[in-house]
Design an enzyme around this catalytic site. Structure first.
Site, PDB file in Angstrom:
ATOM      1  N   HIS A  68       0.854  -1.187   0.000  1.00 44.89           N
ATOM      2  CA  HIS A  68       0.000   0.000   0.000  1.00 44.89           C
ATOM      3  C   HIS A  68       0.896   1.246   0.000  1.00 44.89           C
ATOM      4  O   HIS A  68       2.068   1.176   0.396  1.00 44.89           O
ATOM      5  CB  HIS A  68      -0.905  -0.007   1.236  1.00 44.89           C
ATOM      6  CG  HIS A  68      -1.969  -1.068   1.182  1.00 44.89           C
ATOM      7  ND1 HIS A  68      -2.946  -1.186   2.132  1.00 44.89           N
ATOM      8  CD2 HIS A  68      -2.200  -2.065   0.293  1.00 44.89           C
ATOM      9  CE1 HIS A  68      -3.747  -2.206   1.827  1.00 44.89           C
ATOM     10  NE2 HIS A  68      -3.301  -2.756   0.719  1.00 44.89           N
ATOM     11  N   GLU A  70       1.162   3.727   1.934  1.00 44.63           N
ATOM     12  CA  GLU A  70       1.790   4.064   3.213  1.00 44.63           C
ATOM     13  C   GLU A  70       3.020   3.200   3.471  1.00 44.63           C
ATOM     14  O   GLU A  70       4.051   3.689   3.959  1.00 44.63           O
ATOM     15  CB  GLU A  70       0.800   3.867   4.370  1.00 44.63           C
ATOM     16  CG  GLU A  70      -0.470   4.705   4.291  1.00 44.63           C
ATOM     17  CD  GLU A  70      -1.620   3.989   3.571  1.00 44.63           C
ATOM     18  OE1 GLU A  70      -1.368   3.299   2.561  1.00 44.63           O
ATOM     19  OE2 GLU A  70      -2.766   4.126   4.018  1.00 44.63           O
ATOM     20  N   CYS A 104      -5.803   1.450   5.906  1.00 42.77           N
ATOM     21  CA  CYS A 104      -6.472   0.183   6.239  1.00 42.77           C
ATOM     22  C   CYS A 104      -5.992  -0.285   7.610  1.00 42.77           C
ATOM     23  O   CYS A 104      -5.085   0.322   8.203  1.00 42.77           O
ATOM     24  CB  CYS A 104      -6.181  -0.871   5.176  1.00 42.77           C
ATOM     25  SG  CYS A 104      -4.534  -1.583   5.305  1.00 42.77           S
ATOM     26  N   CYS A 107      -2.178  -0.852   7.636  1.00 40.34           N
ATOM     27  CA  CYS A 107      -1.376   0.370   7.596  1.00 40.34           C
ATOM     28  C   CYS A 107      -1.547   1.198   8.867  1.00 40.34           C
ATOM     29  O   CYS A 107      -0.581   1.770   9.383  1.00 40.34           O
ATOM     30  CB  CYS A 107      -1.739   1.210   6.370  1.00 40.34           C
ATOM     31  SG  CYS A 107      -1.243   0.442   4.830  1.00 40.34           S
TER      32      CYS A 107
END
Lengths: 180, 349
Positions: A68, A70, A104, A107
């Site tokens: 992701h 992040e 999410c 993360c």
């Protein structure tokens, strides 16, 4: 839903000029992700008003569902610290994260564990959100300040654009062949 | 069916069950209860008339899992919907022939929702008759009778391999921590990838995260290049296994297959059975994954997770059960390895 004193994710928020600038950058990388047929989430990590890392989802490129935006930024900051012989743990705790979609659960846990200073996001993440779907801050007591709701509609529209098209990496649906 | 007979059917033999399923609380706790008013039928000959009439005039959709009648008593209305002294009026104004019932109504406790397991059913059935459709697979999970001795041995083998990964990776200075992961494709019964903590390099490189990236390497992906993969020698792909660890494991587990099924890079030729992330894979970990890793395994669409020791920051039983969050689009099964003397495996952890 989190209603902690240091977290506000339900309201529509307005940001200071410099924060708006950072969010605009995050949107740039989200759109870039969409062009690359990735889930359109863009993220930037800011330290002392300087952009130190930029990231967008790279799940399909890497065949790794954890890549992701992040997580990619975390890796970038780490690289920066190694190259410049800086204390990563200390530095990351002064980082402000700007991301187009609420982080999410994965993360959020990663960012909370790193004591990131703040997270500012665009739209809520109804599928995986680290506050919306399951409030990670209930079990990892974070020092991180979280706020969201900036240009939420725009961030959501980007996601909708992606899910309208087909995820190129998802397996083909099994087609049942009727016996004639 | 007598309960003695059922026990015999469900548990064929007393086997050692070293893997304990980590289930949603709603399967382990008693069924929530609620209160209802019931009335007694005056004449047993009018039972069917009363039921018919009540179902027609005063249905209770939220309690559809309950039988309307228990011996000569009928379920009338939820106590939260009506005060006791209003029942008579309520029945009458809705066209129910009030003369069929005695006028002293009673409050009873009943199951608020349909019971999910046999154990839950047997408890609430005593309060008020209830519908129950047992889910055979779920019953095996809650009674921990899912695996036969053969399967248990397979899981034990992979778990002992994860333990070996932990100890050997430390000896080889690949990791500084005692944790090992083995990812298995049960369809071809082969070890797809290995994992270990690399958090001394990167705080996010927990064992599961490393294992997930090593699986990606078998699919022409991967984000973290940490070793030179073994060139393909067979029809299986060994990119997910650290070469030095692979050498050791091959010696210690000569009967185990290694490598992932070949992955088609060309999307046009992609078959539905092609590997996609960790779909269908089992993952064996010496330690319970944290919240971040538990969610990473959800994103990766793992099928089953087996872990050894619980962790203080664990996301699959200790702090929370990430795998049972209903709103998520994927769910995997989780088994904890029994930490009692019954399983000598865990003592080695």
């Amino acid at each position: 839903m989190s209603n902690d004193a240091n977290s506000d994710i339900s309201a529509v928020i307005t940001l200071a000029d410099h924060e708006q600038y950072f969010m605009e950058k995050a949107f740039f990388y989200a759109r870039q992700a969409l062009d690359k047929q990735e889930v359109p989430v863009g993220c930037i990590f800011v330290y002392e008003n300087n952009i130190l890392a930029v990231g967008r989802n790279e799940v399909n490129k890497t065949k790794n569902a954890t890549r992701h935006a992040e997580m990619i930024c975390i890796d970038e900051i780490l690289k920066h610290c190694k190259e410049n012989d800086l204390d990563f743990k200390k530095m990351i705790s002064f980082v402000d994260v700007y991301v187009t979609v609420e982080p999410c659960i994965m993360c959020a846990a990663a960012l909370f564990n790193l004591n990131i200073r703040s997270i500012t996001f665009g739209c809520r993440n109804d599928r995986f959100g680290g506050s919306t779907v399951y409030d990670v801050s209930k079990v990892i007591k974070p020092t991180t300040v979280v706020k969201g709701g900036y240009r939420a509609c725009e961030a959501m529209e980007l996601l909708k654009d992606f899910y309208k098209g087909q995820n190129p990496n998802a397996p083909l649906p099994k087609v049942r062949i009727k016996k004639s | 069916m007598s309960s003695a007979k059922r026990v015999k059917l469900d548990v064929p033999e007393q086997e050692e069950q070293p893997f304990i399923p980590i289930l949603a609380n709603e399967l382990l706790e008693d069924t929530p209860l609620t209160k209802v008013f019931v009335g007694k039928i005056q004449d047993s000959k009018s039972i069917s008339e009363v039921i018919k009439s009540l179902n027609l005039l005063l249905p209770i959709p939220s309690l559809a899992h309950l039988k309307r009648i228990n011996k000569q008593e009928v379920l009338l209305v939820s106590t939260s919907d009506l005060a006791k002294d209003k029942i008579y009026e309520y029945l009458e104004t809705n066209g129910f022939n009030i003369n069929l019932l005695y006028t002293d109504f009673r409050e009873v406790e009943v199951a608020k929702i349909a019971p999910k397991t046999r154990l839950q059913y047997e408890k609430v059935q005593k309060l008020w008759p209830c519908n129950f459709h047992p889910d055979k697979y779920l019953e095996k999970l809650v009674t921990n009778t899912l695996f036969n001795s053969l399967e248990i041995n397979v899981h034990k083998t992979y778990m002992s391999m994860a333990i070996l990964v932990a100890t050997e990776a430390k000896k080889l200075h690949i990791t500084e921590y005692d944790s090992g992961v083995v990812v298995v494709d049960p369809k071809v019964n082969s070890v797809v990838a290995l994992g270990y903590s690399e958090s001394h390099h990167n705080p996010c490189k927990h064992p599961s995260m490393v294992a997930i990236d090593n699986v990606a390497k078998t699919q022409s992906g991967g984000a973290w290049k940490s070793y030179e993969p073994i060139p393909d020698s067979s029809n299986l792909n060994l990119n997910g296994c650290h070469p030095k660890l692979f050498k050791i494991l091959l010696k210690k587990f000569p009967h185990i297959n290694f490598g992932a099924s070949k992955f088609q890079i060309d999307h046009e030729q992609k078959e539905p059975s092609d590997p996609y992330l960790c779909t269908g894979y089992y993952i064996y970990l010496t330690r319970e994954p944290c919240i971040m890793c538990a969610m990473a395994l959800i994103h990766s669409r793992v099928k089953r997770v087996f872990y050894g020791k619980s962790s203080d920051n664990g996301g699959l039983g200790t702090l929370y059960k990430i795998h049972v969050i209903k709103d998520l689009n994927h769910h995997y099964e989780v088994f904890r390895t029994l930490c009692e003397n019954k399983c000598e495996l865990v003592n080695e952890l």
